[in-house]
Scaffold this active site. Structure first.
Site, PDB file in Angstrom:
ATOM      1  N   LEU A 131     -20.043 -19.250   4.093  1.00 32.22           N
ATOM      2  CA  LEU A 131     -20.912 -19.573   2.969  1.00 32.22           C
ATOM      3  C   LEU A 131     -22.247 -18.861   3.364  1.00 32.22           C
ATOM      4  CD1 LEU A 131     -21.352 -20.789   0.218  1.00 32.22           C
ATOM      5  CD2 LEU A 131     -21.845 -22.982   1.303  1.00 32.22           C
ATOM      6  N   ASP A 132     -22.799 -17.996   2.481  1.00 34.54           N
ATOM      7  CA  ASP A 132     -24.164 -17.688   2.646  1.00 34.54           C
ATOM      8  C   ASP A 132     -24.675 -16.953   3.974  1.00 34.54           C
ATOM      9  OD1 ASP A 132     -24.597 -18.446  -0.201  1.00 34.54           O
ATOM     10  OD2 ASP A 132     -25.324 -20.432   0.549  1.00 34.54           O
ATOM     11  N   GLU A 133     -23.563 -16.278   4.381  1.00 31.11           N
ATOM     12  CA  GLU A 133     -23.872 -15.761   5.723  1.00 31.11           C
ATOM     13  C   GLU A 133     -23.505 -14.391   5.721  1.00 31.11           C
ATOM     14  OE1 GLU A 133     -22.753 -18.016   9.218  1.00 31.11           O
ATOM     15  OE2 GLU A 133     -23.443 -19.967   8.402  1.00 31.11           O
ATOM     16  N   GLY A 137     -26.559 -23.309   0.654  1.00 32.94           N
ATOM     17  CA  GLY A 137     -25.894 -24.085  -0.191  1.00 32.94           C
ATOM     18  C   GLY A 137     -26.619 -24.684  -1.458  1.00 32.94           C
TER      19      GLY A 137
END
Length: 281
Positions: free
Chosen positions: A224-226, A198
């Site tokens: 998100l961001d994975e 994040g």
């Protein structure tokens, strides 16, 4: 002679390498580079082959490859080895990754063709002009997000982009946008994921007193961001470092990590395996 890169994956079994190399030899192909990986955890086989071939029309080669692939249950792609990958860059107000990619491209260090730069701010229109790259300013707010993404996709598709790079583009893409760009959008996150996801990861890292900071380049997904990780690297930190120190040191790491990820993707060295990647460096 025409140079190609063949990438494939399929259930592992005996004879795959023999079948592929024999197929190419029978058609006068000369293998210039080859790499393979047997994933015992998933039972899958992965392979990348660069070869030169003369006298076989591409359409015929693809048709015959499809027949070979059917016998092994292969997912495969055939690429022109010397054709730079059409690329669109997205950026916000941090320009170090953008500047680094542009310089590497113009220096002949990245096999890409940067077709456009899209930004939700005007900060880098002069930088884009200095490289003679079209710059598109598309502001994004919560109320206009859908319309903005529609314009972005229109540009991406009009340029025939095979790769979209989020070079510190500080907007969360919608699920629909992520789906449209699946497997061809790379993000750089200024953190050694999965830690500090994040916003403001350097502030989070400083607050935790970390001894290593890092950067992660990954494919964009709706989570998100994975997304599947392509490349990561770290830099040392200690108790004397301020947030500003960490941020400044991290910029170099981010730029290098993103450049490597873009290079490997554009050379067709990255194969997806579920939420992981296989990379033939």
């Amino acid at each position: 002679m025409s140079a190609y890169i063949l990438t494939l994956s399929c259930p592992d079994r005996r004879g795959i390498v023999h079948a592929v190399s024999g197929f190419l030899m029978e058609r006068g192909g000369n293998i210039e580079e080859a790499a393979q990986y047997n994933d015992h955890g998933t039972g899958l086989f992965f392979m990348r082959v660069r070869f030169a071939c003369e006298g076989v029309p591409e359409a015929e080669l693809r048709s015959q490859l499809a027949t070979l692939a059917d016998g092994f249950g292969m997912a495969w792609k055939l690429h022109h080895a010397q054709q730079p990958m059409k690329t669109v860059l997205l950026v916000s107000k941090e320009g170090h990754c953008l500047n680094d990619l542009l310089f590497r491209w113009k220096s002949g260090l990245l096999p890409v063709d940067i077709r456009a730069i899209i930004s939700n701010h005007r900060d880098f229109y002069q930088l884009a002009a200095s490289y003679n790259v079209p710059f598109h300013h598309i502001p994004v707010t919560a109320a206009t997000k859908a319309q903005a993404e529609a314009k972005q996709l229109e540009i991406i598709e009009a340029e025939g982009a095979e790769l979209v790079v989020l070079a510190r583009y500080m907007q969360i893409l919608s699920n629909e946008m992520c789906g449209r760009l699946a497997g061809r959008a790379i993000n750089i996150h200024h953190s050694f994921l999965p830690s500090f996801k994040g916003a403001k990861p350097y502030y989070q890292a400083h607050d935790r007193g970390v001894k290593l900071i890092g950067a992660t380049a990954h494919y964009v997904t709706a989570d998100l961001d994975e997304g599947p990780i392509i490349e990561q690297d770290v830099a040392r930190a200690d108790h004397t470092d301020t947030v500003e120190d960490l941020t400044a040191r991290g910029r170099d790491t981010e730029s290098q990590v993103l450049a490597r990820a873009v290079k490997w993707h554009s050379e067709h060295r990255v194969l997806l395996s579920g939420h992981r990647t296989v990379i033939f460096r």
